[in-house]
Motif scaffolding. Structure first.
Motif, PDB file in Angstrom:
ATOM      1  N   UNK A 324       0.930  -1.286  -0.130  1.00 44.55           N
ATOM      2  CA  UNK A 324       0.052  -0.066  -0.179  1.00 44.55           C
ATOM      3  C   UNK A 324       0.931   1.316  -0.018  1.00 44.55           C
ATOM      4  N   UNK A 325       2.127   1.335   0.438  1.00 44.74           N
ATOM      5  CA  UNK A 325       2.868   2.254   0.148  1.00 44.74           C
ATOM      6  C   UNK A 325       3.379   2.701  -1.219  1.00 44.74           C
ATOM      7  N   UNK A 326       3.193   1.731  -2.244  1.00 45.63           N
ATOM      8  CA  UNK A 326       3.540   2.180  -3.525  1.00 45.63           C
ATOM      9  C   UNK A 326       2.546   1.984  -4.468  1.00 45.63           C
ATOM     10  N   UNK A 327       1.558   2.782  -4.588  1.00 47.30           N
ATOM     11  CA  UNK A 327       0.586   2.579  -5.444  1.00 47.30           C
ATOM     12  C   UNK A 327       0.770   2.663  -6.593  1.00 47.30           C
ATOM     13  N   UNK A 328       1.804   3.027  -7.314  1.00 43.23           N
ATOM     14  CA  UNK A 328       2.127   3.039  -8.734  1.00 43.23           C
ATOM     15  C   UNK A 328       3.040   1.828  -9.132  1.00 43.23           C
ATOM     16  N   UNK A 329       3.186   1.016  -8.106  1.00 43.45           N
ATOM     17  CA  UNK A 329       4.140  -0.174  -8.462  1.00 43.45           C
ATOM     18  C   UNK A 329       3.766  -1.119  -9.460  1.00 43.45           C
ATOM     19  N   UNK A 330       4.470  -1.440 -10.509  1.00 42.33           N
ATOM     20  CA  UNK A 330       4.169  -2.445 -11.408  1.00 42.33           C
ATOM     21  C   UNK A 330       5.109  -3.480 -11.388  1.00 42.33           C
ATOM     22  N   UNK A 331       6.536  -3.344 -10.707  1.00 44.80           N
ATOM     23  CA  UNK A 331       7.433  -4.455 -10.780  1.00 44.80           C
ATOM     24  C   UNK A 331       7.850  -4.599  -9.392  1.00 44.80           C
ATOM     25  N   UNK A 356       6.135  -9.774 -10.746  1.00 41.25           N
ATOM     26  CA  UNK A 356       6.293 -10.141  -9.616  1.00 41.25           C
ATOM     27  C   UNK A 356       7.338 -11.395  -9.370  1.00 41.25           C
ATOM     28  N   UNK A 357       8.376 -11.394  -8.894  1.00 45.63           N
ATOM     29  CA  UNK A 357       9.279 -12.386  -8.792  1.00 45.63           C
ATOM     30  C   UNK A 357       9.736 -12.831  -7.380  1.00 45.63           C
ATOM     31  N   UNK A 358       9.592 -14.152  -6.814  1.00 45.21           N
ATOM     32  CA  UNK A 358       9.750 -14.352  -5.347  1.00 45.21           C
ATOM     33  C   UNK A 358      10.182 -15.871  -5.425  1.00 45.21           C
ATOM     34  N   UNK A 359      11.097 -16.217  -6.374  1.00 41.17           N
ATOM     35  CA  UNK A 359      11.857 -17.476  -6.421  1.00 41.17           C
ATOM     36  C   UNK A 359      12.700 -17.516  -5.333  1.00 41.17           C
TER      37      UNK A 359
END
Length: 434
Positions: A324-331, A356-359
């Protein structure tokens, strides 16, 4: 004398035996150790957009007379398609370079690169005073030369050209300082790359003094000897148009008690592999890309309303930062941390993200944990690494299993929730029958 031979003489490149090879598809021509006997092979390069001269020692041409060119030759040079020239593996007397540099004023060359070259001695650049050149981009990589300190007058003689230069890179050249006076000559420079040198904290403040690099937008200080987060911040404060700053691969120490405001114009900030164990604020409010990967961060508590890309791979994070701290986040990249769960509520908040990457995290494969990751993967937004690098760390019965293969249906995960209504219905039927 042919234009080809004239070009070689002008550049001082008549050396050991060799020839030129032209790749028509790439419009790239490379000439190996040309000699006067085979100089004619450079004709192949006249249709190229990039020409590379590779190998040779030019000391024997130090006393070679270079006169004024005939008008017809000058007109012909202006028709050539060559836009970039590369000199590699050459020993170049600086006096020769100074003498022939004005040759390029007759061409349409926009970019010159020197790679693995050695400039010998020092030369007076007085004859270049007031000389304009079309070259807008200048690159030096793995080059040795006389130190820059004390050479302000040389650069002053080149000011008519350097004041219009837009891109300069001096990489892997053992640079230890950038004198203030030199920076003031580069009035139009937009991009400066001094990566992989020996610049220290004490050398930055003079380099970016008042009036130096006034229009600089991109600055790479990657892999130098910088150690103080605060000192670097103070050093670049006068770069009021700076948009992209790369400090990666320096070992920065951050003092939480000190405060410094980075240029508010900054949009892309690379702090990867700098040894940080916390992120000091304030950061520029208009940041759009923040790279904090390969550090020692255990938590990230930032609020950047304009941020579009947040890279946090290879840290020690225990949980996903608050989206919620990054409303424009796309990566958002979280690979190789210590994150055990992507909770369902968090996954729903990731709806506006595209990458989104979480490997490589030690996932706890409960029904909720595995189900949240599977739900995110179903949207097509999990990046590289899915599914082979998403592996369960616990509970023991699923350890080593791909998260993709963990059963997460209601029947498998919560049998009581399914069986209770069935038992109730059967009991009602029995009562009704009785």
């Amino acid at each position: 004398m042919s234009v080809a031979v004239l070009l070689l003489l002008g550049l001082g490149l008549l050396e050991a035996e060799g020839r030129c090879f032209f790749n028509r598809t790439q419009e790239y021509c490379v000439c190996y150790r040309l000699s006067q006997d085979n100089a004619g092979s450079i004709i192949q390069c006249l249709a190229a957009s990039v020409v590379e001269f590779q190998g040779g020692e030019l000391e024997r041409y130090v006393d070679f007379p270079i006169g004024e060119l005939e008008p017809s030759i000058i007109d012909m040079l202006g028709t050539l398609e060559i836009r970039k020239i590369i000199f590699s593996d050459l020993l170049v007397p600086e006096v020769l370079l100074a003498r022939v540099l004005k040759f390029f004023s007759y061409t349409r060359v926009r970019e010159i690169a020197f790679e693995s070259c050695s400039f010998l001695g020092r030369s007076s650049w007085a004859e270049m005073a007031g000389q304009d050149l079309p070259i807008l981009s200048l690159h030096f990589h793995n080059v040795t030369s006389a130190p820059l300190t004390g050479r302000e007058q040389d650069f002053s003689n080149l000011s008519s050209w350097l004041e219009t230069l837009q891109e300069l890179s001096v990489t892997s050249c053992h640079v230890t300082s950038l004198p203030c006076g030199i920076g003031k000559v580069f009035r139009a420079l937009r991009s400066l790359d001094v990566a992989q040198n020996s610049l220290g904290d004490e050398s930055l403040m003079p380099a970016f003094c008042e009036g130096a690099f006034p229009h600089l937008q991109v600055l790479s200080l990657q892999h130098n000897n910088l150690t103080s987060y605060h000192s670097v911040c103070k050093s670049v404060q006068l770069l009021h148009e700076l948009q992209h700053l790369d400090l990666s691969q320096n070992k920065l120490m951050a003092n939480a008690s000190s405060s410094c405001q980075w240029p508010v114009s900054l949009r892309i900030f690379n702090l990867s592999n700098t040894g940080l164990d916390e992120v000091l604020t304030p950061l520029p409010p208009g940041l759009e890309v923040l790279d904090l990967s390969s550090n020692h961060l255990r938590a990230v508590d930032l609020s950047l309303r304009s941020l579009k890309t947040l890279l946090l791979s290879q840290n020690l994070l225990l949980a996903v930062p608050s989206i919620t701290n990054y409303p424009m986040l796309d990566t958002l990249h979280l690979d190789n941390n210590l994150i055990t769960e992507l909770l369902w509520d968090e996954v729903k908040l990731l709806g506006h993200l595209q990458d989104v990457a979480a490997a490589g995290n030690p996932f706890l494969c409960t029904c909720a944990g595995a189900g949240a990751i599977q739900a995110l993967a179903a949207t097509g937004r999990l990046g590289q690494g899915w599914p082979q690098d998403y592996v369960c760390h616990s509970p023991p019965r699923y350890q080593g299993l791909l998260v993709r293969d963990v059963p997460t249906s209601v029947l498998q995960c919560n049998r009581a929730a399914v069986l209770a209504p069935v038992c109730t219905a059967l009991a009602l039927l029995c009562v009704a029958g009785a």
